[in-house]
Every structure is written in structure tokens, then in C-alpha cells.
Design a protein around this motif. Sequence first.
Motif, short mmCIF file in Angstrom:
data_model
loop_
_atom_site.label_atom_id
_atom_site.label_comp_id
_atom_site.label_asym_id
_atom_site.label_seq_id
_atom_site.Cartn_x
_atom_site.Cartn_y
_atom_site.Cartn_z
N SER A 211 0.84 -1.20 0.00
CA SER A 211 0.00 0.00 0.00
C SER A 211 0.88 1.25 0.00
O SER A 211 2.07 1.21 0.31
CB SER A 211 -0.93 0.00 1.21
N ALA A 212 0.26 2.38 -0.34
CA ALA A 212 1.01 3.64 -0.40
C ALA A 212 1.58 3.99 0.97
O ALA A 212 2.71 4.48 1.09
CB ALA A 212 0.12 4.76 -0.92
N ASP B 136 2.77 9.19 -1.00
CA ASP B 136 1.41 9.73 -0.91
C ASP B 136 0.43 8.97 -1.80
O ASP B 136 -0.71 8.75 -1.42
CB ASP B 136 1.40 11.21 -1.30
N SER B 137 0.87 8.61 -3.00
CA SER B 137 -0.03 7.97 -3.95
C SER B 137 0.75 6.99 -4.81
O SER B 137 1.94 7.14 -5.03
CB SER B 137 -0.66 9.04 -4.85
N LEU B 138 0.03 5.98 -5.30
CA LEU B 138 0.64 5.01 -6.22
C LEU B 138 0.27 5.32 -7.67
O LEU B 138 0.48 4.51 -8.55
CB LEU B 138 0.20 3.60 -5.85
N THR B 139 -0.28 6.50 -7.91
CA THR B 139 -0.67 6.91 -9.25
C THR B 139 0.42 7.80 -9.84
O THR B 139 0.91 8.72 -9.20
CB THR B 139 -2.00 7.68 -9.20
N GLN B 140 0.77 7.51 -11.08
CA GLN B 140 1.83 8.24 -11.76
C GLN B 140 1.29 8.75 -13.10
O GLN B 140 0.65 8.02 -13.83
CB GLN B 140 3.03 7.32 -12.01
N THR C 291 -1.98 3.60 -12.31
CA THR C 291 -1.93 3.24 -10.89
C THR C 291 -1.16 1.94 -10.74
O THR C 291 -1.47 0.94 -11.39
CB THR C 291 -3.34 3.09 -10.30
N GLY D 269 -0.62 -1.81 -5.09
CA GLY D 269 -1.12 -1.37 -3.81
C GLY D 269 -1.77 -2.47 -3.02
O GLY D 269 -2.37 -2.23 -1.98
#
Length: 108
Positions: free
Chosen positions: A64-65, A71-75, A89, A92
Motif C-alpha cells: 500500500s502507499a 502519498d499515492s501510487l498513481t503516476q 496506478t 497497492g
Amino acid sequence: MDNAMKAVSPNSKRKCTDVLCLVLFGAFWVGMIVIITQGFTHGDPDRLIYALDYKFDQCNRDNSAAARGVDSLTQAIPASNGSTSKLVTFGGRDHSSKPYYYVTGTGP
């Protein structure tokens, strides 16, 4: 004493001829110890043991993040023309109870 016995006599003057090889071998091992120490100090040895799935989640770990410390697993991935971007994404999922990666199909 004949010449054959003189050649193998322990009293003959001998010297070490491989000092340079011994020094190079010792330097090699010192270098290897330095590299291993740096790898364990600054790296993640579990990456060598546990596999990654198709979303880059590592087995036997919480991905998980919050657990990764981000902060986020989205790039955002820029498009080839550079104008718009696509959001991707990465994983996670929690694989802490799954130490091994086993695939039973063609995809998710």
C-alpha cells in the motif's frame, strides 16, 4: 649430496613468488565486502528473493502507499506528443501472506 637432492632440499633458499596475486585477491575480497555492505545498508535485499507481480507489487510485503512511504501510487505518464498525460496506478495490494508468486491464467 647430488644435484637432484639439492633441488628439493628444504635448506635451499626459497622465496614467495605470488605476493602480487595475494594482494590483488585480498583487495578483491575487501571490495566485495564493501559492495555487500552498501547493498544491504542502502538497498532492499528482499527484491532479490521475492518476485513482483504484473503491477509491481512485491510478494511477502504490504504494497500500500502508506507502507511504501509515498502519498499515492498513481503516476502521470506523458503522451508521445507531450500534450496530455495518462494516469497509471501501480498495485497497492497486500501480499504479506503470499510469499510466492504463482500464476494460474493469462491475466487479472
